[in-house]
Scaffold this motif. Structure first.
Motif, PDB file in Angstrom:
ATOM      1  N   ASN A  46     -88.821 -15.434 -20.186  1.00 62.98           N
ATOM      2  CA  ASN A  46     -89.466 -16.297 -21.184  1.00 62.98           C
ATOM      3  C   ASN A  46     -88.917 -16.057 -22.598  1.00 62.98           C
ATOM      4  O   ASN A  46     -89.645 -15.713 -23.529  1.00 62.98           O
ATOM      5  CB  ASN A  46     -90.986 -16.102 -21.173  1.00 62.98           C
ATOM      6  N   ASP A  48     -87.551 -17.747 -25.802  1.00 60.58           N
ATOM      7  CA  ASP A  48     -87.681 -19.085 -26.400  1.00 60.58           C
ATOM      8  C   ASP A  48     -87.326 -19.039 -27.884  1.00 60.58           C
ATOM      9  O   ASP A  48     -87.839 -18.195 -28.621  1.00 60.58           O
ATOM     10  CB  ASP A  48     -89.120 -19.584 -26.214  1.00 60.58           C
ATOM     11  N   THR A  50     -87.400 -22.060 -29.710  1.00 65.57           N
ATOM     12  CA  THR A  50     -87.823 -23.375 -30.229  1.00 65.57           C
ATOM     13  C   THR A  50     -88.921 -23.261 -31.279  1.00 65.57           C
ATOM     14  O   THR A  50     -89.222 -24.245 -31.963  1.00 65.57           O
ATOM     15  CB  THR A  50     -88.362 -24.259 -29.087  1.00 65.57           C
ATOM     16  N   SER A  55     -93.518 -20.466 -22.382  1.00 64.41           N
ATOM     17  CA  SER A  55     -93.458 -19.516 -21.271  1.00 64.41           C
ATOM     18  C   SER A  55     -93.843 -20.225 -19.984  1.00 64.41           C
ATOM     19  O   SER A  55     -94.516 -21.267 -20.002  1.00 64.41           O
ATOM     20  CB  SER A  55     -94.390 -18.321 -21.508  1.00 64.41           C
ATOM     21  N   SER A  90     -97.584 -23.026 -24.250  1.00 61.58           N
ATOM     22  CA  SER A  90     -97.181 -22.798 -25.626  1.00 61.58           C
ATOM     23  C   SER A  90     -98.189 -21.815 -26.186  1.00 61.58           C
ATOM     24  O   SER A  90     -99.354 -22.157 -26.402  1.00 61.58           O
ATOM     25  CB  SER A  90     -97.197 -24.102 -26.433  1.00 61.58           C
ATOM     26  N   LYS A 179     -81.827 -21.565 -17.755  1.00 63.38           N
ATOM     27  CA  LYS A 179     -82.221 -22.000 -19.090  1.00 63.38           C
ATOM     28  C   LYS A 179     -82.246 -23.517 -19.161  1.00 63.38           C
ATOM     29  O   LYS A 179     -81.655 -24.218 -18.329  1.00 63.38           O
ATOM     30  CB  LYS A 179     -81.267 -21.452 -20.146  1.00 63.38           C
ATOM     31  N   PHE A 192     -84.832 -22.749 -24.106  1.00 66.01           N
ATOM     32  CA  PHE A 192     -85.819 -21.917 -23.426  1.00 66.01           C
ATOM     33  C   PHE A 192     -85.155 -21.288 -22.214  1.00 66.01           C
ATOM     34  O   PHE A 192     -84.673 -21.984 -21.324  1.00 66.01           O
ATOM     35  CB  PHE A 192     -87.026 -22.762 -23.003  1.00 66.01           C
TER      36      PHE A 192
END
Length: 207
Positions: A46, A48, A50, A55, A90, A179, A192
């Motif tokens: 997980n 990330d 962004t 996750s 999120s 990914k 991600f």
């Protein structure tokens, strides 16, 4: 490493030790093929960037793998399963779900001349994301989308413990690169990385 993953690895190691302790010593079983059925535990990394703190959940599921030996030491392994469903979050909030189908093909080196049959492998994973769904409020606010195809490396190691008659007990650990690019209103906002650790335990037959 998460506690659940640490427990899975510890249980797998204990199972190897227990099986090896009671398994009789046999000559190397012959045959170019091994077919195994394993239970896998998937622990996602997980990662990330962004800004959404994305996750997916960890989970356990079954898989089947097929190994073909070119020589006593060199083999190719193909891992197959059915599409796996994950919740997408999120932070602590569920915002949607995805399914992914992650076949993995590896070239392996198997060590011979001992009671156990340890091996190491390096391969490639192709993951196809399907059934990507987001909650209506998230759709309205962000119009999110994910890149559906992912290619990445897979590195792993494992051991086969012969049980006699071609049957074997197997434990396998792999790290896989998975990914996807995340976009909002058609503009990429980041990447991600699921990048899971896969811990497998099961039985197989060589023929």
């Amino acid at each position: 490493m998460k506690k659940a993953t640490a427990r899975a690895v510890a249980l797998a190691a204990a199972a190897i030790a227990a099986t090896a302790a009671v398994a009789p010593v046999h000559a190397q079983d012959s045959g170019n093929w091994i077919v195994r059925a394993r239970a896998l535990y998937l622990d996602p990394a997980n990662k990330d960037n962004t800004g959404l703190d994305l996750s997916v959940n960890d989970k356990a599921f079954p898989e089947v793998d097929i190994t073909y030996f070119f020589t006593p030491n060199l083999a190719a392994e193909l891992i197959l399963t059915y599409p796996q469903s994950h919740n997408v979050r999120s932070g602590d909030t569920k915002i949607g779900s995805i399914k992914h189908l992650p076949p993995t093909l590896s070239l392996q080196y198997h060590f011979t001349g001992m009671g156990w049959r340890p091996y190491v492998g390096l391969g490639i994973n192709y993951t196809n994301l399907t059934s990507v769904k987001f909650d209506p409020a998230v759709e309205a606010a962000l119009d999110p989308s994910l890149k559906r195809d992912s290619f990445g490396l897979a590195i792993g190691a494992g051991v086969d413990v012969p049980l006699g008659g071609g049957w074997l007990f197997n434990v396998d650990v792999k790290k896989v690169q998975i990914k996807t690019e995340v976009s909002s209103f058609g503009t990429k906002v980041g990447t991600f990385k699921i990048d899971p650790l896969l811990v497998g335990i099961g039985f197989g037959k060589r023929f």
